[in-house]
Scaffold this motif. Sequence first.
Motif, mmCIF file in Angstrom:
data_model
loop_
_atom_site.group_PDB
_atom_site.id
_atom_site.type_symbol
_atom_site.label_atom_id
_atom_site.label_comp_id
_atom_site.label_asym_id
_atom_site.label_seq_id
_atom_site.Cartn_x
_atom_site.Cartn_y
_atom_site.Cartn_z
ATOM 1 N N THR A 69 0.825 -1.219 0.000
ATOM 2 C CA THR A 69 0.000 0.000 0.000
ATOM 3 C C THR A 69 0.856 1.264 0.000
ATOM 4 O O THR A 69 0.404 2.323 -0.448
ATOM 5 C CB THR A 69 -0.936 0.019 1.218
ATOM 6 O OG1 THR A 69 -0.161 -0.159 2.417
ATOM 7 C CG2 THR A 69 -1.982 -1.071 1.109
ATOM 8 N N LEU A 70 2.085 1.164 0.512
ATOM 9 C CA LEU A 70 2.995 2.303 0.493
ATOM 10 C C LEU A 70 3.882 2.304 -0.752
ATOM 11 O O LEU A 70 4.312 3.366 -1.208
ATOM 12 C CB LEU A 70 3.884 2.297 1.741
ATOM 13 C CG LEU A 70 3.181 2.530 3.084
ATOM 14 C CD1 LEU A 70 4.207 2.550 4.211
ATOM 15 C CD2 LEU A 70 2.393 3.830 3.066
ATOM 16 N N ARG A 71 4.170 1.129 -1.294
ATOM 17 C CA ARG A 71 5.033 1.052 -2.466
ATOM 18 C C ARG A 71 4.299 1.450 -3.740
ATOM 19 O O ARG A 71 4.897 2.034 -4.656
ATOM 20 C CB ARG A 71 5.599 -0.365 -2.620
ATOM 21 C CG ARG A 71 6.493 -0.794 -1.475
ATOM 22 C CD ARG A 71 7.303 -2.003 -1.864
ATOM 23 N NE ARG A 71 8.228 -1.689 -2.962
ATOM 24 C CZ ARG A 71 9.001 -2.591 -3.535
ATOM 25 N NH1 ARG A 71 8.985 -3.852 -3.130
ATOM 26 N NH2 ARG A 71 9.814 -2.237 -4.510
ATOM 27 N N ARG A 72 3.022 1.124 -3.820
ATOM 28 C CA ARG A 72 2.280 1.384 -5.065
ATOM 29 C C ARG A 72 2.276 2.864 -5.451
ATOM 30 O O ARG A 72 2.541 3.189 -6.620
ATOM 31 C CB ARG A 72 0.845 0.859 -4.936
ATOM 32 C CG ARG A 72 -0.010 1.056 -6.181
ATOM 33 C CD ARG A 72 -1.317 0.308 -6.031
ATOM 34 N NE ARG A 72 -1.992 0.690 -4.790
ATOM 35 C CZ ARG A 72 -3.050 0.042 -4.301
ATOM 36 N NH1 ARG A 72 -3.521 -1.023 -4.930
ATOM 37 N NH2 ARG A 72 -3.610 0.448 -3.187
ATOM 38 N N PRO A 73 2.008 3.815 -4.527
ATOM 39 C CA PRO A 73 2.058 5.223 -4.935
ATOM 40 C C PRO A 73 3.431 5.647 -5.448
ATOM 41 O O PRO A 73 3.528 6.439 -6.388
ATOM 42 C CB PRO A 73 1.694 5.974 -3.647
ATOM 43 C CG PRO A 73 0.924 4.997 -2.833
ATOM 44 C CD PRO A 73 1.546 3.671 -3.131
ATOM 45 N N ALA A 74 4.504 5.121 -4.845
ATOM 46 C CA ALA A 74 5.846 5.491 -5.295
ATOM 47 C C ALA A 74 6.102 4.978 -6.706
ATOM 48 O O ALA A 74 6.733 5.664 -7.523
ATOM 49 C CB ALA A 74 6.887 4.933 -4.325
ATOM 50 N N LEU A 173 2.879 15.079 -5.339
ATOM 51 C CA LEU A 173 1.625 14.794 -4.645
ATOM 52 C C LEU A 173 1.422 13.296 -4.443
ATOM 53 O O LEU A 173 1.000 12.844 -3.378
ATOM 54 C CB LEU A 173 0.447 15.389 -5.419
ATOM 55 C CG LEU A 173 0.315 16.909 -5.368
ATOM 56 C CD1 LEU A 173 -0.819 17.372 -6.282
ATOM 57 C CD2 LEU A 173 0.084 17.392 -3.950
ATOM 58 N N ILE A 174 1.726 12.505 -5.477
ATOM 59 C CA ILE A 174 1.542 11.057 -5.369
ATOM 60 C C ILE A 174 2.546 10.459 -4.398
ATOM 61 O O ILE A 174 2.203 9.623 -3.554
ATOM 62 C CB ILE A 174 1.657 10.400 -6.757
ATOM 63 C CG1 ILE A 174 0.531 10.888 -7.670
ATOM 64 C CG2 ILE A 174 1.597 8.878 -6.632
ATOM 65 C CD1 ILE A 174 0.691 10.461 -9.113
ATOM 66 N N LEU A 175 3.785 10.893 -4.499
ATOM 67 C CA LEU A 175 4.807 10.360 -3.597
ATOM 68 C C LEU A 175 4.520 10.758 -2.157
ATOM 69 O O LEU A 175 4.698 9.963 -1.228
ATOM 70 C CB LEU A 175 6.185 10.869 -4.029
ATOM 71 C CG LEU A 175 7.398 10.187 -3.389
ATOM 72 C CD1 LEU A 175 7.443 8.711 -3.761
ATOM 73 C CD2 LEU A 175 8.682 10.875 -3.818
#
Length: 310
Positions: A69-74, A173-175
Amino acid sequence: MSDDSTPARHLPYATGVAGALLIAFSAILVRLAGVSPSTAAIYRCAYAVPVLAVLAWRESRRFGPRPWTLRRPALIAGVFFAGDLVAWHYAIDAVGAGLATVLGNTQVAMVGVAAWVFLGERPRRSTVVAVPVVLFGVVLISGVIGDGAYGRAPVAGAVFGLLTAAFYAAFILILRHGNSDLRRPAGPLLDATAVGAVVSLLAALALGDADVAPQWPAHGWLVVLALTSQVVAWLLISVSLPRLPAATTSIVLTLQPVGSVFLGMVLLGEAPSPVQLAGVAVVLAGIVMATLGRGPRLRPRPTLDPAPSG
């Protein structure tokens, strides 16, 4: 009782300034490499991946693996990061290293507006006012007003500069949305950088770039670019800016474009016209206005603040 004079208290100030000054050399190194825009983006990211991978591995050993869930936005942010780099490198080719860096840093004003439109984060009034100020500075840099504008194609450079800012605002913003743990600056940056390398390669193939395998000394400049800007400077910026007061952040954010303009003039012989230099001053005023509008910070925030572009 804490002592404001202790070295630890001043460490975020020193690291923020050091990171901004390192990033100021980014556009200079791109020009010295002399490769196509997408090629520079490929190797800036690719050469940084092994170093970031080691740092991210050490973070995982210390704090545990990062959830998906944290890796996907990056990973998603990496797509926009590639767009930012390619557009910025085209701007460098069109209007020079210094002015392209100033144009790319208009993202500081765009981030606030984009967060309002897409995330419902209502910006402060000063941020809204900063947008037309910044855009007026872009018009001056584009050479539409006055004679003797510097650059092979200053109008195209201004357009690519705004595209750079738009891509970078989306990236930030995404990161920021997926980076809720300030203890792990390398992990999210690794994911975004790895995706940026792949997407930049696809862009190079789509654009028909012929120099995706440049020779030396171009590779040497690209290695320096990757290690200084993409690794060291980015990590310094990402861990320091969220811990600094708004007034200090505004100064740090202007160090990079000012430094790039100065370095471009001294090292590359770039000669912006008086109108373009006035545009630089207007854009910098807008950046300060947008940054100071955030208000004071009472404690470190679990987000990644807008960093200098490049």
